[in-house]
Design a protein around this motif. Structure first.
Motif, PDB file in Angstrom:
ATOM      1  N   THR A  25       0.848  -1.187   0.000  1.00 22.44           N
ATOM      2  CA  THR A  25       0.000   0.000   0.000  1.00 22.44           C
ATOM      3  C   THR A  25       0.886   1.241   0.000  1.00 22.44           C
ATOM      4  O   THR A  25       1.998   1.230   0.520  1.00 22.44           O
ATOM      5  CB  THR A  25      -0.928   0.047   1.223  1.00 22.44           C
ATOM      6  OG1 THR A  25      -0.141  -0.014   2.411  1.00 22.44           O
ATOM      7  CG2 THR A  25      -1.921  -1.099   1.206  1.00 22.44           C
ATOM      8  N   LEU A  26       0.365   2.294  -0.590  1.00 26.98           N
ATOM      9  CA  LEU A  26       1.074   3.560  -0.685  1.00 26.98           C
ATOM     10  C   LEU A  26       0.166   4.635  -0.116  1.00 26.98           C
ATOM     11  O   LEU A  26      -0.996   4.734  -0.507  1.00 26.98           O
ATOM     12  CB  LEU A  26       1.406   3.861  -2.151  1.00 26.98           C
ATOM     13  CG  LEU A  26       2.170   5.137  -2.455  1.00 26.98           C
ATOM     14  CD1 LEU A  26       3.565   5.092  -1.830  1.00 26.98           C
ATOM     15  CD2 LEU A  26       2.278   5.340  -3.957  1.00 26.98           C
ATOM     16  N   THR A  27       0.687   5.423   0.816  1.00 27.36           N
ATOM     17  CA  THR A  27      -0.089   6.504   1.410  1.00 27.36           C
ATOM     18  C   THR A  27       0.728   7.784   1.417  1.00 27.36           C
ATOM     19  O   THR A  27       1.960   7.749   1.472  1.00 27.36           O
ATOM     20  CB  THR A  27      -0.518   6.173   2.856  1.00 27.36           C
ATOM     21  OG1 THR A  27       0.646   5.874   3.626  1.00 27.36           O
ATOM     22  CG2 THR A  27      -1.463   4.992   2.899  1.00 27.36           C
ATOM     23  N   LYS A  28       0.032   8.899   1.370  1.00 28.29           N
ATOM     24  CA  LYS A  28       0.688  10.200   1.435  1.00 28.29           C
ATOM     25  C   LYS A  28       0.786  10.590   2.901  1.00 28.29           C
ATOM     26  O   LYS A  28      -0.203  10.522   3.638  1.00 28.29           O
ATOM     27  CB  LYS A  28      -0.123  11.235   0.662  1.00 28.29           C
ATOM     28  CG  LYS A  28       0.561  12.574   0.557  1.00 28.29           C
ATOM     29  CD  LYS A  28      -0.166  13.487  -0.414  1.00 28.29           C
ATOM     30  CE  LYS A  28       0.650  14.764  -0.581  1.00 28.29           C
ATOM     31  NZ  LYS A  28       0.118  15.586  -1.664  1.00 28.29           N
ATOM     32  N   VAL A  29       1.988  11.000   3.334  1.00 27.83           N
ATOM     33  CA  VAL A  29       2.191  11.357   4.739  1.00 27.83           C
ATOM     34  C   VAL A  29       2.602  12.815   4.921  1.00 27.83           C
ATOM     35  O   VAL A  29       2.731  13.286   6.045  1.00 27.83           O
ATOM     36  CB  VAL A  29       3.219  10.427   5.426  1.00 27.83           C
ATOM     37  CG1 VAL A  29       2.691   9.009   5.488  1.00 27.83           C
ATOM     38  CG2 VAL A  29       4.563  10.474   4.733  1.00 27.83           C
ATOM     39  N   GLY A  30       2.810  13.525   3.818  1.00 28.16           N
ATOM     40  CA  GLY A  30       3.201  14.926   3.894  1.00 28.16           C
ATOM     41  C   GLY A  30       3.357  15.484   2.500  1.00 28.16           C
ATOM     42  O   GLY A  30       3.041  14.829   1.509  1.00 28.16           O
ATOM     43  N   PHE A  31       3.858  16.722   2.417  1.00 30.94           N
ATOM     44  CA  PHE A  31       4.050  17.357   1.120  1.00 30.94           C
ATOM     45  C   PHE A  31       5.081  16.578   0.316  1.00 30.94           C
ATOM     46  O   PHE A  31       6.254  16.516   0.685  1.00 30.94           O
ATOM     47  CB  PHE A  31       4.502  18.812   1.299  1.00 30.94           C
ATOM     48  CG  PHE A  31       4.771  19.506   0.003  1.00 30.94           C
ATOM     49  CD1 PHE A  31       3.724  19.851  -0.845  1.00 30.94           C
ATOM     50  CD2 PHE A  31       6.066  19.801  -0.389  1.00 30.94           C
ATOM     51  CE1 PHE A  31       3.965  20.481  -2.052  1.00 30.94           C
ATOM     52  CE2 PHE A  31       6.326  20.442  -1.590  1.00 30.94           C
ATOM     53  CZ  PHE A  31       5.266  20.782  -2.435  1.00 30.94           C
ATOM     54  N   GLN A  32       4.649  15.975  -0.754  1.00 25.69           N
ATOM     55  CA  GLN A  32       5.471  15.149  -1.644  1.00 25.69           C
ATOM     56  C   GLN A  32       6.257  14.084  -0.882  1.00 25.69           C
ATOM     57  O   GLN A  32       7.353  13.688  -1.287  1.00 25.69           O
ATOM     58  CB  GLN A  32       6.401  16.019  -2.495  1.00 25.69           C
ATOM     59  CG  GLN A  32       5.648  16.874  -3.478  1.00 25.69           C
ATOM     60  CD  GLN A  32       6.544  17.542  -4.495  1.00 25.69           C
ATOM     61  OE1 GLN A  32       7.769  17.515  -4.421  1.00 25.69           O
ATOM     62  NE2 GLN A  32       5.930  18.148  -5.500  1.00 25.69           N
ATOM     63  N   THR A  33       5.694  13.617   0.230  1.00 23.61           N
ATOM     64  CA  THR A  33       6.298  12.557   1.035  1.00 23.61           C
ATOM     65  C   THR A  33       5.275  11.436   1.182  1.00 23.61           C
ATOM     66  O   THR A  33       4.106  11.688   1.469  1.00 23.61           O
ATOM     67  CB  THR A  33       6.712  13.085   2.420  1.00 23.61           C
ATOM     68  OG1 THR A  33       7.570  14.213   2.239  1.00 23.61           O
ATOM     69  CG2 THR A  33       7.447  12.020   3.211  1.00 23.61           C
ATOM     70  N   TYR A  34       5.748  10.209   1.005  1.00 25.07           N
ATOM     71  CA  TYR A  34       4.853   9.051   0.950  1.00 25.07           C
ATOM     72  C   TYR A  34       5.432   7.907   1.767  1.00 25.07           C
ATOM     73  O   TYR A  34       6.636   7.857   2.025  1.00 25.07           O
ATOM     74  CB  TYR A  34       4.668   8.606  -0.512  1.00 25.07           C
ATOM     75  CG  TYR A  34       4.300   9.763  -1.401  1.00 25.07           C
ATOM     76  CD1 TYR A  34       2.976  10.107  -1.602  1.00 25.07           C
ATOM     77  CD2 TYR A  34       5.284  10.546  -1.995  1.00 25.07           C
ATOM     78  CE1 TYR A  34       2.636  11.195  -2.393  1.00 25.07           C
ATOM     79  CE2 TYR A  34       4.962  11.636  -2.782  1.00 25.07           C
ATOM     80  CZ  TYR A  34       3.630  11.958  -2.976  1.00 25.07           C
ATOM     81  OH  TYR A  34       3.305  13.039  -3.747  1.00 25.07           O
ATOM     82  N   GLN A  35       4.557   7.003   2.155  1.00 27.56           N
ATOM     83  CA  GLN A  35       5.023   5.805   2.857  1.00 27.56           C
ATOM     84  C   GLN A  35       4.525   4.587   2.100  1.00 27.56           C
ATOM     85  O   GLN A  35       3.353   4.468   1.753  1.00 27.56           O
ATOM     86  CB  GLN A  35       4.514   5.771   4.288  1.00 27.56           C
ATOM     87  CG  GLN A  35       5.128   4.620   5.078  1.00 27.56           C
ATOM     88  CD  GLN A  35       4.800   4.731   6.546  1.00 27.56           C
ATOM     89  OE1 GLN A  35       3.640   4.638   6.915  1.00 27.56           O
ATOM     90  NE2 GLN A  35       5.812   4.927   7.365  1.00 27.56           N
ATOM     91  N   LEU A  36       5.458   3.701   1.859  1.00 32.83           N
ATOM     92  CA  LEU A  36       5.186   2.437   1.182  1.00 32.83           C
ATOM     93  C   LEU A  36       5.238   1.352   2.247  1.00 32.83           C
ATOM     94  O   LEU A  36       6.213   1.259   2.994  1.00 32.83           O
ATOM     95  CB  LEU A  36       6.277   2.211   0.134  1.00 32.83           C
ATOM     96  CG  LEU A  36       6.140   1.081  -0.849  1.00 32.83           C
ATOM     97  CD1 LEU A  36       4.978   1.347  -1.790  1.00 32.83           C
ATOM     98  CD2 LEU A  36       7.418   0.963  -1.640  1.00 32.83           C
ATOM     99  N   VAL A  37       4.183   0.566   2.334  1.00 33.15           N
ATOM    100  CA  VAL A  37       4.123  -0.512   3.311  1.00 33.15           C
ATOM    101  C   VAL A  37       3.939  -1.824   2.554  1.00 33.15           C
ATOM    102  O   VAL A  37       2.990  -1.971   1.779  1.00 33.15           O
ATOM    103  CB  VAL A  37       2.953  -0.308   4.309  1.00 33.15           C
ATOM    104  CG1 VAL A  37       2.893  -1.448   5.308  1.00 33.15           C
ATOM    105  CG2 VAL A  37       3.073   1.034   5.019  1.00 33.15           C
ATOM    106  N   ALA A  38       4.866  -2.742   2.776  1.00 34.41           N
ATOM    107  CA  ALA A  38       4.806  -4.045   2.117  1.00 34.41           C
ATOM    108  C   ALA A  38       4.642  -5.133   3.175  1.00 34.41           C
ATOM    109  O   ALA A  38       5.447  -5.226   4.101  1.00 34.41           O
ATOM    110  CB  ALA A  38       6.068  -4.294   1.302  1.00 34.41           C
ATOM    111  N   ARG A  39       3.595  -5.921   3.045  1.00 29.27           N
ATOM    112  CA  ARG A  39       3.391  -7.040   3.966  1.00 29.27           C
ATOM    113  C   ARG A  39       4.478  -8.079   3.715  1.00 29.27           C
ATOM    114  O   ARG A  39       4.841  -8.364   2.587  1.00 29.27           O
ATOM    115  CB  ARG A  39       2.013  -7.643   3.748  1.00 29.27           C
ATOM    116  CG  ARG A  39       0.894  -6.687   4.123  1.00 29.27           C
ATOM    117  CD  ARG A  39      -0.473  -7.163   3.700  1.00 29.27           C
ATOM    118  NE  ARG A  39      -0.784  -8.471   4.247  1.00 29.27           N
ATOM    119  CZ  ARG A  39      -1.708  -9.285   3.745  1.00 29.27           C
ATOM    120  NH1 ARG A  39      -2.413  -8.919   2.685  1.00 29.27           N
ATOM    121  NH2 ARG A  39      -1.941 -10.444   4.298  1.00 29.27           N
TER     122      ARG A  39
END
Length: 87
Positions: free
Chosen positions: A16-30
């Motif tokens: 999953t990919l989520t936005k966490v800030g201005f042009q900053t993202y978090q990628l979470v891989a199970r």
């Protein structure tokens, strides 16, 4: 995480990919334990748009270089075949 894993993981729902800030993202891989199949702690990657763009540009350069190497090898094989047909 490599981008081939990203594409596959996105398709099967394990990334999953989520936005966490201005042009900053978090990628979470199970992640799963290969011996038990049980889910373990996920892989978390924080990235920004500039880093991703730079990585994409580097990958494009690698692809161009690989294409040139493949063309060189194809030409060498052609030349070897030409020499073999003369003898």
């Amino acid at each position: 995480m490599d981008m081939m894993s990203y594409v596959d993981g996105k398709a099967n729902g394990s990334v999953t990919l989520t936005k966490v800030g201005f042009q900053t993202y978090q990628l979470v891989a199970r992640k799963f334990d290969p011996s038990t199949g049980k889910e373990t702690f996920p892989e978390l990657v924080t990235l920004n748009r500039q880093n991703v763009a730079e990585a994409q540009a580097a990958a494009a350069t690698e692809l161009a270089n690989a294409t040139k190497r493949a063309a060189g090898m194809a030409q060498l094989i052609s030349d070897l075949d030409a020499l073999d047909s003369v003898a």
